[in-house]
Design an enzyme around this catalytic site. Structure first.
Site, mmCIF file in Angstrom:
data_model
loop_
_atom_site.group_PDB
_atom_site.id
_atom_site.type_symbol
_atom_site.label_atom_id
_atom_site.label_comp_id
_atom_site.label_asym_id
_atom_site.label_seq_id
_atom_site.Cartn_x
_atom_site.Cartn_y
_atom_site.Cartn_z
ATOM 1 N N THR A 73 0.831 -1.212 0.000
ATOM 2 C CA THR A 73 0.000 0.000 0.000
ATOM 3 C C THR A 73 0.867 1.264 0.000
ATOM 4 O O THR A 73 0.652 2.185 -0.794
ATOM 5 C CB THR A 73 -0.912 -0.002 1.251
ATOM 6 N N LYS A 101 6.336 1.781 12.468
ATOM 7 C CA LYS A 101 6.243 2.149 13.898
ATOM 8 C C LYS A 101 6.597 0.997 14.817
ATOM 9 O O LYS A 101 7.207 1.176 15.864
ATOM 10 C CB LYS A 101 4.842 2.657 14.250
ATOM 11 N N GLU A 104 9.009 9.886 9.770
ATOM 12 C CA GLU A 104 7.784 10.706 9.891
ATOM 13 C C GLU A 104 6.514 9.875 9.728
ATOM 14 O O GLU A 104 5.536 10.060 10.455
ATOM 15 C CB GLU A 104 7.816 11.820 8.841
ATOM 16 N N ILE A 145 0.169 13.109 8.829
ATOM 17 C CA ILE A 145 0.148 14.227 9.797
ATOM 18 C C ILE A 145 1.590 14.474 10.247
ATOM 19 O O ILE A 145 2.213 13.576 10.807
ATOM 20 C CB ILE A 145 -0.709 13.862 11.032
ATOM 21 N N GLY A 194 -11.558 -3.783 4.139
ATOM 22 C CA GLY A 194 -10.092 -3.775 4.035
ATOM 23 C C GLY A 194 -9.427 -2.724 4.905
ATOM 24 O O GLY A 194 -8.242 -2.436 4.727
ATOM 25 N N LYS A 210 3.012 4.325 18.502
ATOM 26 C CA LYS A 210 3.090 5.698 17.976
ATOM 27 C C LYS A 210 3.263 6.706 19.114
ATOM 28 O O LYS A 210 4.001 7.690 18.987
ATOM 29 C CB LYS A 210 1.835 6.016 17.171
#
Ligand SMILES: NC(=O)c1ccc[n+]([C@@H]2O[C@H](COP(=O)([O-])OP(=O)(O)OC[C@H]3O[C@@H](n4cnc5c(N)ncnc54)[C@H](OP(=O)(O)O)[C@@H]3O)[C@@H](O)[C@H]2O)c1
Length: 426
Positions: free
Chosen positions: A14, A106, A130, A137, A188, A206
């Site tokens: 993805t 992460k 990031e 964000i 999904g 996170k």
């Protein structure tokens, strides 16, 4: 750096596909912004036979990530494969070869990020992540670069898209958790094994990444008091709405006098709080600091394009400054006690069929130092006892625990069904 920088990317799922598209289609613009053109030279995947909806002419595609890292034509390694051990080993290998790394991972950064950052510093290369906390964000950039003169007092965030989509659906449709989860899996947006999201571990990872930057301390996921959303019932969602709020999975880091308390918990977010109305796939991070005050960052917390925004931005920053070391927290975290923190509480109890039961519950809470700010009665239905939901003023966790024990032993209370944090109380 040379006029071109060879990029090797591990993963073409993805995120990887969206990153590849931007690198291939916008190389000129990226080159202008970076001062040298990041050229995608090599991609490694798990299954070479899988069809890909991305055109990658002149890019070598194979399934050998170690060779990709070692390839002298690759000067910058992008890790968008996921998983902890193999991904961390690849990043370790790249940094030891003095190749800067960009990652969206992460899970790996929460577990091995401190060692990897130390390694990057030792070898004089950059390590950027990031996309690992909040996808598009730019929370890492704000904490790392924009608020360097501030003392951060708290982070409050809705940072897991899957649970936010599930809780939003429960609120809108009145579904139970199982049905809302099944629907998210059909669309999904939830994994076949949803435990990392549902049990709060993804949000905790996170929170750890952002808290290391915000508080300059070497937090680990074990430092987070983590409760997922499995216990959230439709009755709580309905009561929350009647009390003027919504139930969200909220990750919080709060500086106390001697420590920082890290929690991930289902939380009643009342109207007026900046996290109220952050629904569905939206994520948000509220950073409160002494000079800037509260800063709200809000946007898509996941998805290929929004995550690629962060990854590509890190690639550009890396091409500009390949030897800039990552921030390394200086402090060891002090033992944190969530019980010492004052927080608003939401409590739902099932009542016995006794006159004035609701009034007696409110009285008992107030007698134990918990001012009740709002309450909502649920009338008895067929086969169901009447219930009462209340919101209290902020109180220390220890005081709340004692009050809950008292409620449990009250003759008018059949059971304390739910107790959760509440934010946004006046
Ligand atoms: N998706 C998001 O919205 C999002 C947001 C923020 C951060 N992230 C992070 O970004 C990373 C990637 O996520 P994703 O959603 O893109 O995952 P994904 O769709 O599952 O893609 C993973 C990719 O890694 C490849 N891969 C797996 N094992 C491999 C191996 N041993 N060697 C080489 N390649 C291998 C897969 O190959 P095949 O294609 O051949 O299977 C696939 O292309 C994860 O760390 C995730 O936490 C994702």
């Amino acid at each position: 750096m040379a006029a071109e920088v060879g990029v090797g990317m591990v993963g073409l799922g993805t995120v990887g596909r969206a990153v590849a598209r931007r690198l291939v289609q916008r190389w000129e613009l990226l080159g202008e912004r970076a001062g040298a053109t990041p050229v995608l030279r090599r991609v490694a995947v798990g299954d070479l036979t899988r069809p890909r909806d991305v055109e990658l002419p002149q890019v070598r595609l194979d399934s050998n990530p170690e060779e990709l890292v070692d390839d002298p034509r690759v000067g910058l390694v992008v890790e968008v494969m996921g998983g902890v051990d193999r991904a961390s080993a690849l990043m370790d290998r790249a940094l030891r070869a003095r190749k800067p790394v960009v990652t969206a991972n992460k899970a790996a950064m929460a577990v091995h990020g401190l060692e990897l950052a130390a390694l990057a510093t030792e070898h004089g290369v950059s390590l950027r992540y990031e996309a690992a906390a909040g996808a598009g964000i730019p929370a890492v950039a704000v904490l790392r670069d924009s608020l360097r003169g501030d003392l951060v007092s708290s982070l409050e965030m809705i940072i897991n898209g899957t649970t936010n989509i599930i809780l939003s659906r429960m609120e809108r449709k009145g579904d139970g958790l199982e049905d809302a989860l099944a629907e998210a899996q059909r669309r999904g947006v939830a994994e076949a094994d949803p435990s990392a999201d549902i049990d709060g571990h993804d949000a905790a990872a996170k929170l750890v990444l952002l808290s290391r930057l915000a508080f300059d301390a070497a937090f680990a996921t074990e430092d987070v008091d983590t409760v997922g959303i499995r216990g959230v019932e439709p009755a709580d969602i309905a009561c929350a709405a009647r009390l003027g709020g919504s139930v969200k999975l909220v990750a919080q880091a709060t500086r106390t006098r001697s420590s920082v308390v890290l929690t991930v918990r289902p939380t009643l977010v009342l109207a007026g709080h900046p996290l109220h109305g952050v629904d569905d796939a939206d994520n948000a991070v509220v950073i409160s600091s002494d000079l800037a005050g509260p800063v709200l960052l809000r946007g898509l917390g996941g998805g290929g394009d929004s995550t690629a925004s962060a990854v590509v931005s890190d690639i550009v920053a890396t091409v500009r400054a390949p030897t800039e070391p990552p921030p390394l927290p200086r402090l060891r975290p002090a033992a944190a006690d969530a019980g010492a923190l004052d927080r608003g509480a939401y409590i739902r109890v099932r009542l016995r069929d006794v006159d004035e039961a609701a009034r007696l519950v409110v009285q008992a809470l107030e007698d134990r130092g918990l001012p009740v700010l709002a309450s909502q009665a649920l009338a008895a239905g067929a086969g169901d006892a009447a219930q009462l939901a209340v919101v209290t003023a902020p109180v220390a966790g220890e005081m709340l625990e004692r009050a809950l024990e008292t409620l449990d032993s009250l003759a008018v209370v059949a059971a304390v069904v739910t107790s959760m944090d509440c934010v946004g109380v006046a």
